[in-house]
Design a protein around this motif. Structure first.
Motif, PDB file in Angstrom:
ATOM      1  N   PHE A  84     -16.832 -21.935  28.677  1.00 48.04           N
ATOM      2  CA  PHE A  84     -18.047 -22.741  28.604  1.00 48.04           C
ATOM      3  C   PHE A  84     -18.107 -23.766  29.729  1.00 48.04           C
ATOM      4  CE2 PHE A  84     -20.130 -26.648  27.020  1.00 48.04           C
ATOM      5  CZ  PHE A  84     -21.422 -26.154  26.893  1.00 48.04           C
ATOM      6  N   SER A  85     -19.260 -23.857  30.359  1.00 44.02           N
ATOM      7  CA  SER A  85     -19.634 -24.822  31.405  1.00 44.02           C
ATOM      8  C   SER A  85     -19.019 -24.511  32.772  1.00 44.02           C
ATOM      9  CB  SER A  85     -19.298 -26.271  31.000  1.00 44.02           C
ATOM     10  OG  SER A  85     -17.930 -26.550  31.145  1.00 44.02           O
ATOM     11  N   LYS A  86     -18.288 -23.410  32.899  1.00 39.18           N
ATOM     12  CA  LYS A  86     -17.732 -23.055  34.212  1.00 39.18           C
ATOM     13  C   LYS A  86     -18.833 -22.484  35.111  1.00 39.18           C
ATOM     14  CE  LYS A  86     -14.362 -20.109  36.555  1.00 39.18           C
ATOM     15  NZ  LYS A  86     -13.293 -19.086  36.394  1.00 39.18           N
ATOM     16  N   LEU A  87     -18.815 -22.876  36.369  1.00 40.41           N
ATOM     17  CA  LEU A  87     -19.764 -22.357  37.351  1.00 40.41           C
ATOM     18  C   LEU A  87     -19.143 -21.135  38.021  1.00 40.41           C
ATOM     19  CD1 LEU A  87     -22.578 -23.141  38.584  1.00 40.41           C
ATOM     20  CD2 LEU A  87     -21.285 -24.250  40.429  1.00 40.41           C
ATOM     21  N   LEU A  88     -19.746 -19.973  37.804  1.00 41.37           N
ATOM     22  CA  LEU A  88     -19.204 -18.745  38.383  1.00 41.37           C
ATOM     23  C   LEU A  88     -19.488 -18.664  39.869  1.00 41.37           C
ATOM     24  CD1 LEU A  88     -20.069 -16.150  35.593  1.00 41.37           C
ATOM     25  CD2 LEU A  88     -17.833 -17.115  36.154  1.00 41.37           C
ATOM     26  N   TYR A  89     -20.683 -19.037  40.275  1.00 43.41           N
ATOM     27  CA  TYR A  89     -20.989 -19.217  41.691  1.00 43.41           C
ATOM     28  C   TYR A  89     -22.268 -20.023  41.842  1.00 43.41           C
ATOM     29  CZ  TYR A  89     -23.078 -14.572  40.631  1.00 43.41           C
ATOM     30  OH  TYR A  89     -23.721 -13.512  40.049  1.00 43.41           O
TER      31      TYR A  89
ATOM     32  N   PRO B  13     -28.673 -15.669  44.301  1.00 43.34           N
ATOM     33  CA  PRO B  13     -29.966 -16.356  44.385  1.00 43.34           C
ATOM     34  C   PRO B  13     -30.029 -17.626  43.542  1.00 43.34           C
ATOM     35  CG  PRO B  13     -30.142 -14.469  42.922  1.00 43.34           C
ATOM     36  CD  PRO B  13     -28.746 -14.457  43.474  1.00 43.34           C
ATOM     37  N   PHE B  14     -29.134 -17.731  42.538  1.00 42.17           N
ATOM     38  CA  PHE B  14     -29.138 -18.871  41.616  1.00 42.17           C
ATOM     39  C   PHE B  14     -27.712 -19.355  41.388  1.00 42.17           C
ATOM     40  CE2 PHE B  14     -32.337 -15.754  40.005  1.00 42.17           C
ATOM     41  CZ  PHE B  14     -33.471 -16.429  40.424  1.00 42.17           C
ATOM     42  N   ASN B  15     -27.600 -20.577  40.851  1.00 42.59           N
ATOM     43  CA  ASN B  15     -26.329 -21.003  40.281  1.00 42.59           C
ATOM     44  C   ASN B  15     -26.104 -20.210  38.992  1.00 42.59           C
ATOM     45  OD1 ASN B  15     -26.366 -22.892  42.308  1.00 42.59           O
ATOM     46  ND2 ASN B  15     -26.720 -24.652  40.973  1.00 42.59           N
ATOM     47  N   ALA B  16     -24.888 -19.790  38.769  1.00 39.28           N
ATOM     48  CA  ALA B  16     -24.559 -19.038  37.549  1.00 39.28           C
ATOM     49  C   ALA B  16     -23.602 -19.881  36.717  1.00 39.28           C
ATOM     50  CB  ALA B  16     -23.933 -17.695  37.902  1.00 39.28           C
ATOM     51  N   LEU B  17     -24.098 -20.444  35.636  1.00 43.37           N
ATOM     52  CA  LEU B  17     -23.354 -21.375  34.797  1.00 43.37           C
ATOM     53  C   LEU B  17     -23.117 -20.761  33.425  1.00 43.37           C
ATOM     54  CD1 LEU B  17     -22.302 -24.351  34.441  1.00 43.37           C
ATOM     55  CD2 LEU B  17     -24.590 -24.886  33.549  1.00 43.37           C
ATOM     56  N   ILE B  18     -21.866 -20.732  32.994  1.00 47.10           N
ATOM     57  CA  ILE B  18     -21.553 -20.169  31.678  1.00 47.10           C
ATOM     58  C   ILE B  18     -22.092 -21.095  30.596  1.00 47.10           C
ATOM     59  CG2 ILE B  18     -19.726 -19.460  30.085  1.00 47.10           C
ATOM     60  CD1 ILE B  18     -18.043 -18.750  32.557  1.00 47.10           C
ATOM     61  N   GLN B  19     -23.037 -20.591  29.845  1.00 43.27           N
ATOM     62  CA  GLN B  19     -23.709 -21.364  28.807  1.00 43.27           C
ATOM     63  C   GLN B  19     -23.049 -21.152  27.444  1.00 43.27           C
ATOM     64  OE1 GLN B  19     -26.433 -23.410  28.965  1.00 43.27           O
ATOM     65  NE2 GLN B  19     -26.282 -23.743  26.774  1.00 43.27           N
ATOM     66  N   GLY B  20     -22.517 -19.953  27.227  1.00 41.20           N
ATOM     67  CA  GLY B  20     -21.839 -19.639  25.970  1.00 41.20           C
ATOM     68  C   GLY B  20     -20.519 -18.961  26.251  1.00 41.20           C
ATOM     69  N   GLY B  21     -19.433 -19.556  25.789  1.00 31.69           N
ATOM     70  CA  GLY B  21     -18.119 -18.973  26.010  1.00 31.69           C
ATOM     71  C   GLY B  21     -17.980 -17.643  25.290  1.00 31.69           C
TER      72      GLY B  21
ATOM     73  N   ALA C  50     -25.875 -15.538  21.782  1.00 29.96           N
ATOM     74  CA  ALA C  50     -24.655 -16.014  21.129  1.00 29.96           C
ATOM     75  C   ALA C  50     -24.290 -15.145  19.931  1.00 29.96           C
ATOM     76  CB  ALA C  50     -24.831 -17.461  20.676  1.00 29.96           C
ATOM     77  N   HIS C  51     -25.252 -14.337  19.454  1.00 35.08           N
ATOM     78  CA  HIS C  51     -25.071 -13.506  18.257  1.00 35.08           C
ATOM     79  C   HIS C  51     -24.648 -14.368  17.068  1.00 35.08           C
ATOM     80  CE1 HIS C  51     -25.477 -10.078  20.917  1.00 35.08           C
ATOM     81  NE2 HIS C  51     -24.526 -10.584  21.671  1.00 35.08           N
ATOM     82  N   SER C  52     -25.224 -15.547  17.021  1.00 39.68           N
ATOM     83  CA  SER C  52     -24.884 -16.487  15.954  1.00 39.68           C
ATOM     84  C   SER C  52     -26.013 -17.492  15.803  1.00 39.68           C
ATOM     85  CB  SER C  52     -23.586 -17.225  16.298  1.00 39.68           C
ATOM     86  OG  SER C  52     -23.337 -18.267  15.373  1.00 39.68           O
ATOM     87  N   ASP C  53     -26.208 -17.989  14.584  1.00 44.64           N
ATOM     88  CA  ASP C  53     -27.192 -19.042  14.347  1.00 44.64           C
ATOM     89  C   ASP C  53     -26.640 -20.420  14.675  1.00 44.64           C
ATOM     90  OD1 ASP C  53     -29.292 -17.408  13.461  1.00 44.64           O
ATOM     91  OD2 ASP C  53     -28.474 -17.328  11.425  1.00 44.64           O
ATOM     92  N   HIS C  54     -25.366 -20.483  15.017  1.00 45.35           N
ATOM     93  CA  HIS C  54     -24.716 -21.769  15.269  1.00 45.35           C
ATOM     94  C   HIS C  54     -24.148 -21.788  16.690  1.00 45.35           C
ATOM     95  CE1 HIS C  54     -22.617 -25.502  14.270  1.00 45.35           C
ATOM     96  NE2 HIS C  54     -21.583 -24.994  14.918  1.00 45.35           N
ATOM     97  N   PHE C  55     -24.438 -22.853  17.428  1.00 45.67           N
ATOM     98  CA  PHE C  55     -23.899 -23.005  18.778  1.00 45.67           C
ATOM     99  C   PHE C  55     -23.907 -24.486  19.142  1.00 45.67           C
ATOM    100  CE2 PHE C  55     -28.163 -21.228  18.655  1.00 45.67           C
ATOM    101  CZ  PHE C  55     -28.939 -22.213  19.254  1.00 45.67           C
ATOM    102  N   HIS C  56     -23.271 -24.806  20.261  1.00 44.10           N
ATOM    103  CA  HIS C  56     -23.114 -26.212  20.656  1.00 44.10           C
ATOM    104  C   HIS C  56     -23.860 -26.481  21.956  1.00 44.10           C
ATOM    105  CE1 HIS C  56     -21.110 -30.141  20.760  1.00 44.10           C
ATOM    106  NE2 HIS C  56     -21.052 -29.968  22.080  1.00 44.10           N
ATOM    107  N   VAL C  57     -24.667 -27.509  21.967  1.00 52.44           N
ATOM    108  CA  VAL C  57     -25.344 -27.949  23.188  1.00 52.44           C
ATOM    109  C   VAL C  57     -25.822 -29.384  22.985  1.00 52.44           C
ATOM    110  CG1 VAL C  57     -27.605 -27.078  22.450  1.00 52.44           C
ATOM    111  CG2 VAL C  57     -27.128 -27.356  24.881  1.00 52.44           C
TER     112      VAL C  57
END
Length: 248
Positions: free
Chosen positions: A36-41, A93-101, A164-171
Protein backbone atom coordinates in the motif's frame (compact mmCIF):
# COMPACT_ATOMS: atom_id res chain seq x y z
CA UNK A 1 14.35 -27.24 0.50
CA UNK A 2 11.29 -25.03 1.07
CA UNK A 3 8.52 -25.44 -1.48
CA UNK A 4 7.62 -22.08 -3.06
CA UNK A 5 4.11 -20.87 -2.26
CA UNK A 6 1.33 -21.49 -4.76
CA UNK A 7 -0.10 -18.31 -6.22
CA UNK A 8 -3.63 -18.33 -7.58
CA UNK A 9 -3.76 -16.23 -10.72
CA UNK A 10 -7.15 -14.57 -10.98
CA UNK A 11 -6.39 -11.74 -13.37
CA UNK A 12 -9.22 -11.52 -15.88
CA UNK A 13 -7.05 -10.77 -18.91
CA UNK A 14 -4.67 -13.66 -18.30
CA UNK A 15 -7.46 -16.07 -17.38
CA UNK A 16 -9.28 -15.31 -20.63
CA UNK A 17 -6.38 -16.50 -22.80
CA UNK A 18 -6.34 -19.94 -24.44
CA UNK A 19 -4.53 -22.46 -22.23
CA UNK A 20 -1.31 -22.66 -24.26
CA UNK A 21 -0.81 -18.89 -24.49
CA UNK A 22 -1.85 -18.42 -20.87
CA UNK A 23 0.73 -20.91 -19.67
CA UNK A 24 3.41 -19.33 -21.84
CA UNK A 25 2.77 -15.94 -20.25
CA UNK A 26 2.55 -17.31 -16.70
CA UNK A 27 5.86 -19.14 -17.11
CA UNK A 28 7.63 -15.78 -17.34
CA UNK A 29 5.73 -14.01 -14.54
CA UNK A 30 6.91 -13.44 -10.98
CA UNK A 31 4.42 -13.32 -8.12
CA UNK A 32 4.94 -10.15 -6.07
CA UNK A 33 3.29 -8.27 -3.24
CA UNK A 34 1.77 -4.85 -3.85
CA UNK A 35 2.50 -2.75 -0.77
CA UNK A 36 0.00 0.00 0.00
CA UNK A 37 1.07 3.54 -0.99
CA UNK A 38 4.19 2.40 -2.89
CA UNK A 39 4.88 4.26 -6.13
CA UNK A 40 5.61 1.72 -8.86
CA UNK A 41 6.72 4.39 -11.31
CA UNK A 42 6.29 8.05 -12.12
CA UNK A 43 5.04 9.60 -15.33
CA UNK A 44 7.92 9.73 -17.77
CA UNK A 45 9.76 6.76 -16.27
CA UNK A 46 10.78 3.87 -18.48
CA UNK A 47 8.56 0.94 -17.47
CA UNK A 48 10.87 -1.98 -16.72
CA UNK A 49 7.91 -4.25 -15.89
CA UNK A 50 4.21 -4.62 -16.60
CA UNK A 51 1.85 -5.78 -13.87
CA UNK A 52 -1.28 -7.94 -13.73
CA UNK A 53 -2.96 -7.34 -10.35
CA UNK A 54 -4.60 -10.34 -8.68
CA UNK A 55 -6.16 -8.92 -5.53
CA UNK A 56 -4.41 -5.60 -5.14
CA UNK A 57 -5.11 -2.48 -7.20
CA UNK A 58 -3.28 0.56 -8.51
CA UNK A 59 -4.27 4.20 -9.00
CA UNK A 60 -3.24 6.04 -12.16
CA UNK A 61 -2.46 9.61 -11.13
CA UNK A 62 -1.62 12.62 -13.28
CA UNK A 63 0.15 15.70 -11.95
CA UNK A 64 -1.49 19.09 -12.54
CA UNK A 65 1.41 21.04 -11.02
CA UNK A 66 3.96 20.52 -8.24
CA UNK A 67 1.22 20.24 -5.61
CA UNK A 68 -2.03 19.19 -7.31
CA UNK A 69 -2.59 15.67 -8.57
CA UNK A 70 -5.67 13.80 -9.77
CA UNK A 71 -6.57 10.14 -10.10
CA UNK A 72 -7.62 9.41 -13.69
CA UNK A 73 -7.95 5.63 -13.55
CA UNK A 74 -7.71 2.52 -11.43
CA UNK A 75 -6.38 -0.95 -12.29
CA UNK A 76 -7.38 -4.13 -10.50
CA UNK A 77 -7.64 -7.75 -11.55
CA UNK A 78 -9.82 -6.72 -14.49
CA UNK A 79 -6.80 -5.26 -16.26
CA UNK A 80 -3.07 -4.61 -16.40
CA UNK A 81 -0.62 -1.82 -15.68
CA UNK A 82 1.55 -0.99 -18.67
CA UNK A 83 -1.00 -1.26 -21.49
CA UNK A 84 0.93 1.28 -23.61
CA UNK A 85 3.52 -1.43 -24.31
CA UNK A 86 0.94 -2.68 -26.80
CA UNK A 87 1.71 0.51 -28.75
CA UNK A 88 5.46 -0.11 -28.47
CA UNK A 89 5.72 2.69 -25.91
CA UNK A 90 7.36 1.87 -22.58
CA UNK A 91 7.26 5.40 -21.12
CA UNK A 92 4.80 5.66 -18.24
CA UNK A 93 1.98 8.13 -19.02
CA UNK A 94 0.89 8.40 -15.36
CA UNK A 95 2.17 7.94 -11.84
CA UNK A 96 1.29 4.42 -10.72
CA UNK A 97 0.46 4.37 -7.01
CA UNK A 98 -0.59 1.22 -5.15
CA UNK A 99 -4.00 2.05 -3.72
CA UNK A 100 -4.85 -1.40 -2.33
CA UNK A 101 -2.28 -3.83 -1.03
CA UNK A 102 -2.35 -7.38 -2.32
CA UNK A 103 -0.63 -9.50 -4.92
CA UNK A 104 0.17 -9.23 -8.61
CA UNK A 105 2.01 -10.95 -11.41
CA UNK A 106 4.96 -9.05 -12.86
CA UNK A 107 6.86 -9.62 -16.08
CA UNK A 108 9.72 -7.64 -17.62
CA UNK A 109 8.64 -5.34 -20.42
CA UNK A 110 11.22 -6.83 -22.79
CA UNK A 111 9.97 -10.39 -22.21
CA UNK A 112 6.36 -9.28 -22.40
CA UNK A 113 6.95 -7.68 -25.80
CA UNK A 114 8.51 -10.90 -27.14
CA UNK A 115 5.54 -12.96 -25.94
CA UNK A 116 3.07 -10.39 -27.28
CA UNK A 117 4.66 -10.52 -30.73
CA UNK A 118 3.92 -14.24 -31.03
CA UNK A 119 0.54 -14.36 -29.28
CA UNK A 120 -2.42 -13.28 -31.45
CA UNK A 121 -4.85 -14.05 -28.62
CA UNK A 122 -2.99 -11.79 -26.19
CA UNK A 123 -2.85 -9.03 -28.80
CA UNK A 124 -6.61 -9.30 -29.38
CA UNK A 125 -7.42 -9.18 -25.66
CA UNK A 126 -5.14 -6.23 -24.97
CA UNK A 127 -6.39 -4.22 -27.96
CA UNK A 128 -9.88 -4.51 -26.55
CA UNK A 129 -8.66 -3.56 -23.09
CA UNK A 130 -6.80 -0.54 -24.49
CA UNK A 131 -10.06 0.67 -26.06
CA UNK A 132 -11.79 0.25 -22.69
CA UNK A 133 -9.06 2.30 -20.98
CA UNK A 134 -9.44 5.10 -23.53
CA UNK A 135 -13.21 5.24 -23.03
CA UNK A 136 -12.88 5.19 -19.25
CA UNK A 137 -10.28 7.97 -19.28
CA UNK A 138 -12.66 10.15 -21.30
CA UNK A 139 -15.52 9.31 -18.91
CA UNK A 140 -13.39 10.26 -15.91
CA UNK A 141 -12.46 13.60 -17.48
CA UNK A 142 -16.13 14.44 -18.03
CA UNK A 143 -17.05 13.21 -14.55
CA UNK A 144 -14.42 15.41 -12.89
CA UNK A 145 -15.68 18.47 -14.75
CA UNK A 146 -19.46 18.08 -14.43
CA UNK A 147 -20.42 15.93 -11.43
CA UNK A 148 -20.81 16.81 -7.77
CA UNK A 149 -18.26 15.73 -5.17
CA UNK A 150 -20.85 13.50 -3.43
CA UNK A 151 -21.58 11.66 -6.69
CA UNK A 152 -17.91 11.27 -7.52
CA UNK A 153 -17.07 10.05 -4.01
CA UNK A 154 -19.81 7.41 -4.22
CA UNK A 155 -18.47 6.31 -7.61
CA UNK A 156 -14.91 6.12 -6.26
CA UNK A 157 -15.96 4.07 -3.25
CA UNK A 158 -17.80 1.59 -5.51
CA UNK A 159 -14.81 1.33 -7.86
CA UNK A 160 -12.52 0.71 -4.89
CA UNK A 161 -14.88 -1.90 -3.42
CA UNK A 162 -14.98 -3.75 -6.74
CA UNK A 163 -11.19 -3.93 -6.97
CA UNK A 164 -10.62 -4.61 -3.27
CA UNK A 165 -13.20 -7.45 -3.47
CA UNK A 166 -14.36 -6.29 -0.07
CA UNK A 167 -16.84 -3.85 1.46
CA UNK A 168 -14.16 -2.76 3.91
CA UNK A 169 -10.99 -0.81 3.08
CA UNK A 170 -8.77 1.93 4.50
CA UNK A 171 -8.38 5.45 3.12
CA UNK A 172 -8.04 8.88 4.75
CA UNK A 173 -9.82 12.16 3.96
CA UNK A 174 -6.49 13.62 2.85
CA UNK A 175 -5.90 10.80 0.41
CA UNK A 176 -9.47 10.97 -0.92
CA UNK A 177 -9.11 14.70 -1.52
CA UNK A 178 -5.85 14.00 -3.34
CA UNK A 179 -7.44 11.29 -5.49
CA UNK A 180 -10.55 13.31 -6.40
CA UNK A 181 -8.75 16.62 -6.81
CA UNK A 182 -10.87 18.54 -4.28
CA UNK A 183 -10.27 20.27 -0.95
CA UNK A 184 -10.34 18.14 2.19
CA UNK A 185 -13.39 20.02 3.49
CA UNK A 186 -15.32 18.91 0.40
CA UNK A 187 -14.51 15.26 1.09
CA UNK A 188 -15.48 15.64 4.76
CA UNK A 189 -18.87 17.09 3.79
CA UNK A 190 -19.54 14.42 1.16
CA UNK A 191 -18.50 11.54 3.43
CA UNK A 192 -20.69 12.91 6.24
CA UNK A 193 -23.68 12.95 3.90
CA UNK A 194 -23.12 9.32 2.91
CA UNK A 195 -22.78 8.38 6.58
CA UNK A 196 -26.00 10.16 7.52
CA UNK A 197 -27.81 8.17 4.84
CA UNK A 198 -26.27 5.00 6.35
CA UNK A 199 -24.61 4.09 3.07
CA UNK A 200 -21.12 3.91 4.55
CA UNK A 201 -19.42 3.71 7.91
CA UNK A 202 -16.28 5.84 8.27
CA UNK A 203 -13.95 6.02 11.27
CA UNK A 204 -10.26 6.97 11.32
CA UNK A 205 -9.75 6.03 7.70
CA UNK A 206 -11.61 2.72 7.87
CA UNK A 207 -14.50 2.70 5.41
CA UNK A 208 -17.22 0.07 5.19
CA UNK A 209 -19.81 0.11 2.42
CA UNK A 210 -23.11 -0.66 4.18
CA UNK A 211 -25.55 -0.44 1.26
CA UNK A 212 -23.96 -0.80 -2.16
CA UNK A 213 -27.28 -0.60 -4.03
CA UNK A 214 -28.23 2.70 -2.43
CA UNK A 215 -24.66 3.95 -2.84
CA UNK A 216 -24.84 3.26 -6.57
CA UNK A 217 -28.10 5.22 -6.71
CA UNK A 218 -26.23 8.20 -5.23
CA UNK A 219 -23.20 7.78 -7.51
CA UNK A 220 -23.02 9.50 -10.86
CA UNK A 221 -23.90 7.36 -13.86
CA UNK A 222 -20.19 7.15 -14.75
CA UNK A 223 -19.81 4.13 -12.48
CA UNK A 224 -22.36 2.10 -14.43
CA UNK A 225 -21.11 3.47 -17.77
CA UNK A 226 -17.57 2.25 -16.98
CA UNK A 227 -18.82 -1.22 -16.06
CA UNK A 228 -20.99 -1.43 -19.16
CA UNK A 229 -18.09 -0.40 -21.40
CA UNK A 230 -15.91 -3.13 -19.96
CA UNK A 231 -18.64 -5.78 -20.19
CA UNK A 232 -19.61 -4.95 -23.76
CA UNK A 233 -16.11 -4.63 -25.23
CA UNK A 234 -14.57 -7.56 -23.40
CA UNK A 235 -17.57 -9.85 -23.94
CA UNK A 236 -16.29 -11.91 -26.86
CA UNK A 237 -16.88 -15.69 -26.42
CA UNK A 238 -13.59 -16.38 -24.65
CA UNK A 239 -14.63 -13.94 -21.89
CA UNK A 240 -18.02 -15.50 -21.25
CA UNK A 241 -16.70 -18.61 -19.49
CA UNK A 242 -16.26 -18.58 -15.68
CA UNK A 243 -12.98 -17.05 -14.54
CA UNK A 244 -10.54 -19.92 -13.89
CA UNK A 245 -8.08 -19.86 -11.01
CA UNK A 246 -4.68 -20.90 -12.26
CA UNK A 247 -1.89 -22.18 -10.08
CA UNK A 248 1.64 -21.10 -11.02
Amino acid sequence: MVTPPIVLASNYLIASLPLKEREQLLAHCDAIELNFSKLLYQAGDCMAHVYFPLDGFISLVTAIDDNAKLEVGMVGNEGMLGITTLLDVDIAPFNALIQGGGSALRISTLTFRRILEHSPALQRVLKRYLYVCMKQLAQTAACTRFHLVEERLARWLLMTRDRAHSDHFHVTHVFLAYMLGVRRVGITKAAKMLQQKKLISYQRGDITVLDSIALEAIACRCYRVDKNIYASIMAEPTFRTPLPRICI
